[in-house]
Design an enzyme around this catalytic site. Structure first.
Site, PDB file in Angstrom:
ATOM      1  N   GLY A   1       6.486   9.133  33.285  1.00  0.00           N
ATOM      2  CA  GLY A   1       7.401   9.423  32.179  1.00  0.00           C
ATOM      3  C   GLY A   1       6.736  10.272  31.110  1.00  0.00           C
ATOM      4  O   GLY A   1       5.532  10.526  31.127  1.00  0.00           O
TER       5      GLY A   1
ATOM      6  N   GLY B   1       4.919  10.885  28.176  1.00  0.00           N
ATOM      7  CA  GLY B   1       4.055  10.105  27.305  1.00  0.00           C
ATOM      8  C   GLY B   1       3.707  10.794  26.003  1.00  0.00           C
ATOM      9  O   GLY B   1       3.163  10.164  25.098  1.00  0.00           O
ATOM     10  N   ARG B   2       3.997  12.085  25.889  1.00  0.00           N
ATOM     11  CA  ARG B   2       3.710  12.806  24.647  1.00  0.00           C
ATOM     12  C   ARG B   2       4.699  13.939  24.398  1.00  0.00           C
ATOM     13  O   ARG B   2       4.523  14.738  23.493  1.00  0.00           O
ATOM     14  CB  ARG B   2       2.300  13.396  24.714  1.00  0.00           C
ATOM     15  CG  ARG B   2       2.115  14.305  25.893  1.00  0.00           C
ATOM     16  CD  ARG B   2       0.741  14.890  25.969  1.00  0.00           C
ATOM     17  NE  ARG B   2       0.582  15.567  27.256  1.00  0.00           N
ATOM     18  CZ  ARG B   2      -0.473  16.282  27.584  1.00  0.00           C
ATOM     19  NH1 ARG B   2      -1.450  16.415  26.733  1.00  0.00           N
ATOM     20  NH2 ARG B   2      -0.558  16.861  28.767  1.00  0.00           N
TER      21      ARG B   2
ATOM     22  N   LYS C   1       6.245  19.232  22.899  1.00  0.00           N
ATOM     23  CA  LYS C   1       5.082  18.630  23.536  1.00  0.00           C
ATOM     24  C   LYS C   1       4.042  18.296  22.481  1.00  0.00           C
ATOM     25  O   LYS C   1       3.599  19.169  21.732  1.00  0.00           O
ATOM     26  CB  LYS C   1       4.494  19.582  24.574  1.00  0.00           C
ATOM     27  CG  LYS C   1       3.424  18.940  25.447  1.00  0.00           C
ATOM     28  CD  LYS C   1       3.080  19.842  26.631  1.00  0.00           C
ATOM     29  CE  LYS C   1       2.073  19.170  27.560  1.00  0.00           C
ATOM     30  NZ  LYS C   1       1.770  20.010  28.731  1.00  0.00           N
TER      31      LYS C   1
ATOM     32  N   GLY D   1      -0.013  10.039  22.333  1.00  0.00           N
ATOM     33  CA  GLY D   1       1.191  10.859  22.329  1.00  0.00           C
ATOM     34  C   GLY D   1       1.018  12.242  21.733  1.00  0.00           C
ATOM     35  O   GLY D   1       1.990  12.976  21.574  1.00  0.00           O
TER      36      GLY D   1
ATOM     37  N   ARG E   1      11.623  16.999  37.556  1.00  0.00           N
ATOM     38  CA  ARG E   1      10.440  17.093  38.409  1.00  0.00           C
ATOM     39  C   ARG E   1      10.700  16.404  39.749  1.00  0.00           C
ATOM     40  O   ARG E   1      11.626  15.593  39.876  1.00  0.00           O
ATOM     41  CB  ARG E   1       9.255  16.403  37.717  1.00  0.00           C
ATOM     42  CG  ARG E   1       9.051  16.834  36.268  1.00  0.00           C
ATOM     43  CD  ARG E   1       8.388  15.710  35.457  1.00  0.00           C
ATOM     44  NE  ARG E   1       8.318  16.028  34.025  1.00  0.00           N
ATOM     45  CZ  ARG E   1       7.227  16.489  33.408  1.00  0.00           C
ATOM     46  NH1 ARG E   1       6.125  16.656  34.086  1.00  0.00           N
ATOM     47  NH2 ARG E   1       7.251  16.766  32.124  1.00  0.00           N
TER      48      ARG E   1
ATOM     49  N   ASP F   1       4.575  14.986  39.818  1.00  0.00           N
ATOM     50  CA  ASP F   1       5.256  14.953  38.524  1.00  0.00           C
ATOM     51  C   ASP F   1       5.048  16.247  37.745  1.00  0.00           C
ATOM     52  O   ASP F   1       5.650  16.431  36.691  1.00  0.00           O
ATOM     53  CB  ASP F   1       4.778  13.759  37.681  1.00  0.00           C
ATOM     54  CG  ASP F   1       3.278  13.767  37.456  1.00  0.00           C
ATOM     55  OD1 ASP F   1       2.545  13.614  38.450  1.00  0.00           O
ATOM     56  OD2 ASP F   1       2.836  13.927  36.307  1.00  0.00           O
ATOM     57  N   ASN F   2       4.210  17.161  38.270  1.00  0.00           N
ATOM     58  CA  ASN F   2       4.009  18.469  37.649  1.00  0.00           C
ATOM     59  C   ASN F   2       4.691  19.589  38.424  1.00  0.00           C
ATOM     60  O   ASN F   2       4.400  20.758  38.199  1.00  0.00           O
ATOM     61  CB  ASN F   2       2.512  18.786  37.533  1.00  0.00           C
ATOM     62  CG  ASN F   2       1.803  17.882  36.542  1.00  0.00           C
ATOM     63  OD1 ASN F   2       2.418  17.325  35.644  1.00  0.00           O
ATOM     64  ND2 ASN F   2       0.497  17.715  36.711  1.00  0.00           N
TER      65      ASN F   2
ATOM     66  N   ASP G   1       3.768  22.581  33.484  1.00  0.00           N
ATOM     67  CA  ASP G   1       2.680  21.726  32.990  1.00  0.00           C
ATOM     68  C   ASP G   1       1.300  22.358  33.169  1.00  0.00           C
ATOM     69  O   ASP G   1       0.561  22.040  34.101  1.00  0.00           O
ATOM     70  CB  ASP G   1       2.721  20.343  33.657  1.00  0.00           C
ATOM     71  CG  ASP G   1       3.662  19.395  32.911  1.00  0.00           C
ATOM     72  OD1 ASP G   1       4.076  19.738  31.796  1.00  0.00           O
ATOM     73  OD2 ASP G   1       3.980  18.335  33.453  1.00  0.00           O
TER      74      ASP G   1
END
Length: 482
Positions: free
Chosen positions: A87, A89-90, A110, A123, A180, A248-249, A258
């Site tokens: 998920g 996170g930042r 971001k 974060g 993603r 996830d990227n 990413d």
């Protein structure tokens, strides 16, 4: 032109099932300030802006009107191991802006602070990594490769602990999608019943032609396979190494996504590893084509409740075919070849072998080859080669092959220079920009952004930016830490 107060938001993701995200408000940066903005991206959004407004709304000081910030839920395979709960996170998806051409652009912040997915993180993003992403998104776009980009870069006096104390920053990422491979993986393992509706959402938003297919979900997977294959082929052609090819990227639209410990090849070393945390070399430059397929297999497995096994196999088999066709076409263009002959691939691979064994620079060598009709510039390529006898033998074959072409030398040189960049974002150039920015000088960011937006042009006044790295810049260690 819209202002930040009147951007045309239509936030479709927030209308999906609530388990796919968590509403989160950005945490305000401490003493934020403006660093840079990208007018080309602002033009995509049809946005008229001021530096003061960018700081106000993207530092977290004030909510951006009509945005609905949320942290996305997803999982993914990281270095081959499945992580069930990742998920944002930042980062926060602020919403989707629709311009007058009907184009839909995600606006993403971001470095926005903690979310429920931050785990033990703070974060925040740091200035160092934010500059690298800001520049590389534009570099890839300038090279003609699908990529996320960024609207602006906001700095802060807020201290952040990484390997050392750094300062926080945020970038405003603009992308066609933030969905993603890991979104589908999370649904498969946690909310399988939502897979059909989520796949329908992706089709309707990103692949509407698939809706007309006899098997829309098979068509969706096939389309993602083909776009991913094209993206990876483009990476290989320009010598780009991503560094963290976790699922996830990977974007479902085939956009480079990413930017972390990326790197462009300097000397041609196929086993180049840009991420010093990648001790096994899983994501080495020459492993990227196979990892692209590995990730697509993970996506296909997540889609298996929707697609028959034989159809999945057929879709995945397109990957190698598309990647190789695009790569071979691209490598021939880099050599200035427009017609097909049996030994073309061997000619290309022999040149690459010369580059590897003589430790020659990948980008500069291909660019120099385009000057082969101009002795003063071309001689530098031969001079870079230690084994000149082998180079001369290869070049004799190359000239014989060029004699079979129909275009003039001038036309060929122009065509080659349109696909062989003079300027790439070498790590040492990014590091110089970072070092200056940490002292409050942002001029290097501005210069690099303009060069990277037109990497195929000569820019004689900036010739030094096409140089190979100095000794200190040849082995910079880049990590995932940001």
């Amino acid at each position: 032109m819209a202002t930040l107060q009147t951007l045309n938001f239509d936030n479709s993701f927030v209308r999906l099932a609530s388990c796919l995200f968590t509403p989160v408000k950005p945490q305000a940066l401490v003493q934020p300030f403006f660093i840079h903005a990208n007018p080309q991206v602002a033009k995509l959004l049809e946005l008229d802006y001021s530096a003061e407004e960018l700081v106000r709304y993207f530092s977290g000081a004030d909510p951006l009107p009509n945005s609905q910030p949320l942290a996305m839920t997803y999982s993914g395979h990281q270095f081959g191991m499945y992580n069930p709960q990742l998920g944002d996170g930042r980062g926060l998806l602020l919403g989707e802006v629709v311009n007058q051409q009907g184009e839909r652009w995600d606006i993403h912040l971001k470095g926005a602070g903690k979310t429920p997915y931050s785990r033990f993180g703070d974060g925040r993003a740091v200035l160092r990594s934010s500059i690298r992403e800001y520049l590389c998104g534009e570099a890839m776009h300038g090279l003609g490769i699908r990529s996320t980009r960024a609207l602006c870069l906001i700095g802060s006096k807020e201290p952040v602990q990484r390997e050392k104390i750094e300062t926080a920053a945020t970038i405003v990422r603009v992308a066609d999608s933030h969905i993603r491979f890991g979104h589908f993986e999370w649904l498969f393992h946690n909310q399988e019943k939502l897979l059909p509706s989520f796949a329908d959402y992706v089709i309707n938003r990103h692949y509407p032609a698939c809706r007309q297919a006899d098997k829309p979900y098979t068509a969706l997977l096939t389309a993602i396979v083909e776009r991913t294959a094209t993206m990876i082929a483009n990476w290989q052609l320009v010598g780009f190494a991503h560094g963290v090819m976790n699922t996830d990227n990977f974007s479902i639209t085939g956009s480079t996504f990413d930017y972390g410990p990326y790197g462009f090849l300097d000397s041609y070393q196929p086993s180049f590893i840009c991420n010093h945390s990648d001790t096994s070399g899983r994501y080495a430059w020459n492993q990227q084509p196979s990892i692209g397929l590995w990730n697509l297999n993970a996506l296909a497995y997540a889609l298996s409740p929707l697609i028959a096994k034989n159809d999945i196999i057929d879709a995945l088999q397109n990957y190698e075919k598309v990647l190789l066709a695009h790569y071979y076409q691209g490598i021939k263009a880099k050599l200035g070849l427009t017609t097909d002959h049996d030994d073309d691939n061997n000619l290309a691979f022999d040149f690459l072998d010369i580059l590897m064994k003589n430790h020659m620079d990948y980008t500069r060598s291909f660019r120099a080859l385009s000057y082969s009709g101009k002795e003063d510039k071309f001689c530098a390529l031969r001079d870079d080669c230690i084994d000149r006898e082998r180079f001369d033998n290869w070049f004799k074959q190359y000239q014989q092959r060029l004699s079979l072409e129909t275009q003039s030398d001038e036309q060929r040189q122009q065509q080659m220079q349109a696909v062989n960049p003079k300027y790439i974002l070498r790590n040492y150039l990014a590091q110089i920009a970072i070092d200056k920015a940490e002292q409050g000088d942002y001029s290097e960011i501005d210069i690099l952004l303009k060069l990277l937006q037109q990497p195929y042009a000569e820019h004689p006044e900036f010739e030094r930016y096409a140089n190979t790295p100095p000794d200190w810049g040849q082995h910079l260690e880049i990590s995932c830490s940001s």
